[in-house]
Write an enzyme that holds these catalytic residues in place. Sequence first.
Site, short mmCIF file in Angstrom:
data_model
loop_
_atom_site.label_atom_id
_atom_site.label_comp_id
_atom_site.label_asym_id
_atom_site.label_seq_id
_atom_site.Cartn_x
_atom_site.Cartn_y
_atom_site.Cartn_z
N ASP A 1 -2.56 -3.84 25.18
CA ASP A 1 -1.46 -3.08 25.77
C ASP A 1 -0.30 -4.01 26.13
O ASP A 1 0.86 -3.69 25.86
CB ASP A 1 -1.92 -2.39 27.07
CG ASP A 1 -3.05 -1.40 26.80
OD1 ASP A 1 -3.15 -0.93 25.66
OD2 ASP A 1 -3.82 -1.11 27.74
N GLY B 1 0.78 -1.24 0.00
CA GLY B 1 0.00 0.00 0.00
C GLY B 1 0.80 1.28 0.00
O GLY B 1 0.26 2.35 0.20
N GLU C 1 -8.26 4.56 30.17
CA GLU C 1 -7.77 5.45 29.10
C GLU C 1 -7.08 6.68 29.68
O GLU C 1 -6.03 7.10 29.19
CB GLU C 1 -8.92 5.88 28.19
CG GLU C 1 -9.52 4.75 27.35
CD GLU C 1 -8.50 3.96 26.56
OE1 GLU C 1 -7.46 4.53 26.16
OE2 GLU C 1 -8.71 2.76 26.36
N LYS D 1 3.81 1.17 -4.79
CA LYS D 1 4.77 0.58 -5.73
C LYS D 1 4.14 0.40 -7.11
O LYS D 1 4.70 0.81 -8.12
CB LYS D 1 5.27 -0.76 -5.19
CG LYS D 1 6.03 -0.65 -3.89
CD LYS D 1 6.53 -1.98 -3.41
CE LYS D 1 5.43 -2.94 -3.05
NZ LYS D 1 4.60 -2.49 -1.92
P1 ADP Z 1 1.52 -1.30 -3.48
O1 ADP Z 1 1.64 -1.75 -4.87
O2 ADP Z 1 2.79 -0.68 -2.95
O3 ADP Z 1 1.01 -2.32 -2.53
P2 ADP Z 1 -0.36 0.49 -4.63
O4 ADP Z 1 0.53 1.16 -5.59
O5 ADP Z 1 -1.26 -0.53 -5.16
O6 ADP Z 1 0.46 -0.11 -3.43
O7 ADP Z 1 -1.19 1.62 -3.87
C1 ADP Z 1 -2.55 1.46 -3.56
C2 ADP Z 1 -3.26 2.80 -3.60
O8 ADP Z 1 -2.82 3.63 -2.53
C3 ADP Z 1 -2.96 3.60 -4.84
O9 ADP Z 1 -3.82 3.27 -5.86
C4 ADP Z 1 -3.16 5.02 -4.38
O10 ADP Z 1 -4.51 5.39 -4.43
C5 ADP Z 1 -2.75 4.98 -2.93
N1 ADP Z 1 -1.37 5.44 -2.75
C6 ADP Z 1 -0.36 4.71 -2.25
N2 ADP Z 1 0.78 5.43 -2.18
C7 ADP Z 1 0.48 6.66 -2.66
C8 ADP Z 1 1.23 7.86 -2.87
N3 ADP Z 1 2.52 7.94 -2.55
N4 ADP Z 1 0.59 8.92 -3.41
C9 ADP Z 1 -0.71 8.84 -3.73
N5 ADP Z 1 -1.46 7.75 -3.56
C10 ADP Z 1 -0.90 6.66 -3.03
ZN ZN Z 2 -5.13 0.29 27.14
#
Ligand code: ADP
Ligand code: ZN
Length: 604
Positions: free
Chosen positions: A504, A208, A428, A211
Site C-alpha cells: 500500500d 501482451g 482490508e 502486436k
Molecule cells: P505482443 O506481441 O504485443 O507482446 P502478442 O501478440 O504476442 O503480444 O499477444 C499474446 C497473446 O495474447 C496472443 O497470442 C493472444 O492470445 C492474446 N491477445 C493479445 N491481444 C489480443 C487481442 N486484442 N485479441 C485477442 N487476443 C489477444
Molecule cells: Zn492493504
Amino acid sequence: MKEQKNPRKPIIYYYIAAMVMVMLLNAFVFPLLIRQKINQVDYGTFLTQIENGKVRVVEIEENQIGFITVDDEGKENIYVTGRLDDPELVSRLHKANIKFSKVIPKQNSPLMNFIMTWVFPIILFIGLGQIFANSLQKRMGGNAMTFGKSNAKVYVEAQTGKTFADVAGQDEAKEALTEIVDFLHNPGKYKDIGASMPKGVLLVGPPGTGKTLLAKAVAGESKVPFFSISGSEFVEMFVGMGAARVRDLFKQAQQKAPCIVFIDEIDTIGKKRDNGGIGGNDEREQTLNQLLTEMDGFNGEKGVVILAATNRPETLDKALLRPGRFDRRVPVELPDLAGREAILQVHAKKVKIDKDVDFNEIARASSGASGAELANIINEGALRAIRCGRTKVTQSDLEEAVEVVVAGYQRKGAVISPKEKQIIAYHEIGHAIVAAKQTESAPVHKITIIPRTSGALGYTMQISEGENVLMTKEEAFNKIATYTGGRAAEELIFGTYTSGAANDIEQATKIARMMVTRLGMSKNFDMMALETVSNQYLGGDASLICSPETASKIDEEVLSIIKKAHEKAINILKDNMEKLHELSRYLIERETITGDEFMAVLTR
Ligand code: ADP
Ligand code: ZN
Ligand code: MG
C-alpha cells in the site's frame, strides 16, 4: 504450404553431381569390379585344364565359355575364354565328367537395363541426399544449403492462420492496418490517385497487447507472402551476419512483392546509435545501417510493406522513424473495458463456456489486464472447471481465474493465527470503507482474507463502473487515501503497525510522486515537469530532471500529500467505527465477501 524456392536452387547442382557420379561408376568402376575376379585365358589353356581334370563346372554362353577350376589346395577359380567352333567339346566334357550347360542368353529388355543402370542409382542417390540434407538442416536449425543467408520464414496465409477476427478490440490499430491490406490487394487504386503507401508501420505498445498477433492477422488477411523475423535473430554470433541477413531478407522480399516483411522486437537492432559508450556495438550498428539503407533502396510502389513491433519505441534510432522509413506509428494500447470484454469473448470461443457467464463483469474486474493476461484468465478458468469436475466454465471459475492471474493461487495450507487473521480482516475492511465512503472512488467488488501465492494475505478488489480516460486531482488523492485505509484501521483498532501495508505504501507513494512531478497537481511546482518517463510501456520508470534542491522539495510535497490522505482515511474510519467492527467480524466469519454484501451491511 511453406514456400522455399530460393534455398532449393543448390540442390539442382547436387543432382547434376550425382548424375555424373553414376555415369562414372557405370563406365569404369562397375566393370572393373566384375572383371577383377574373372581371369581370361586362351582356348588351349581351357582344353589343358579339362585334360588335367581340374575343371568342375562349365557354362557355355553365346560368345564365351566360363569355367570353374579347383586347384590343388581346393581353391576355386573362375575363368572365361572365347568360344571357338569346337564340335568335340561336348563329348570331351562328357568324358571328363564335368557338369556343363549352355546358358540361354538372357534377353534383358533395354528398358529394364536402362532402369537398372541409370534410373535406380539416381533415385537412390537423390533419396540419400535428401535424408542427409534434412538431417543436417535440422541439426543446424537452418537450411544447410543456404548457410549465411537469411532465415526469414516465408509464410503464406495458411501459415499464420490468423485473421482480424482473432484480434478483439484494438479497432484503431485494425483500421490502420486494414488500409495496408487493401493496398496489397489492389495497388492500382492507390497508384491511380497518386498516393503511395507508407513503407514502414511501427506497432508500439505494452507487452501482451497483441502486436505480434496483429501482424500475423495482417498476413492472414492480405494473402501475400509474409516474411517474419525477430530482431533477436539478427543478433548473430558471426560478425557481419546481421547485416547480411537484412540484405538477404530484403532481396527475397523484393522478388516476392507484393509481400509483408515483419520485424518483431525491432528495438534489439534499432537502438539509438549514440549511446554506445565504450566502443559501442559495431555489429548491431552495421545491422541497423543496412536496414536503413535497404529501406531507402526500394520504392513502396512495388508493394513491400514493412511492419515492425516494439514495446520500447523511445529507444529507437531517430533515423528509423523519419518519413520514408517507419513513418507510421500504430499504438496498440492496453484494452479498455469494451476491448477486454471482446477479448474475453474471442478466447472463450475456444473453451466450453456456460451460457450465462457475464463477460462484462469479468472485464470490469480485470481492469489493466493485457490481452495476453485475459487469454490466460480464460485458460485458468477452464483449468479450474476441470479441477472442480465440471464440463463447462462458469462465472465463478472466471472470477477465481481473475484473482489467480492478479494475485496468484490460493494458499490453502497457509496457517495464519486467529490474531493475525483479525488484523488482516480489519486492514482490508479499512481499505473498503475508505474507498466506498469517498464518492469518487470505485466501488468495492470483493474482499477476501484468503492468502495467495503472490504473498498477498488478503485484498480488496475494486472495479470501476465506467472507464475514465482522465484522472482528476481529487480522484488521485482519494486513491491515495484508500491505500492508506488499511494501515489506518490497524492503527485505530490495534494501536500497532504491521508489515502488511508495505505494498500500500509503495502504491500510495507512486501516485503522490506522479501528482507532483508529472501531473502538475501541486501548487508549488505548477506545470513544471520534474521527471521524464524512460520506458512508458514497460513499467514506466521515471527519472528526475531537476536540481537536488528541488528534489528535496518534491519529497516534502509528496510526504504532505500522503499525510493528508492518511489523515482523511483515519477520519473516515473514526466516523464509521461501528461498521468497521461489524464488517470485519463478518469477513473473518466468511473469509470472502462480495461488494454487494459489503454495501448491504455498510448502508444498513
Ligand atoms: P505482443 O506481441 O504485443 O507482446 P502478442 O501478440 O504476442 O503480444 O499477444 C499474446 C497473446 O495474447 C496472443 O497470442 C493472444 O492470445 C492474446 N491477445 C493479445 N491481444 C489480443 C487481442 N486484442 N485479441 C485477442 N487476443 C489477444
Ligand atoms: Zn492493504
Ligand atoms: Mg510480440
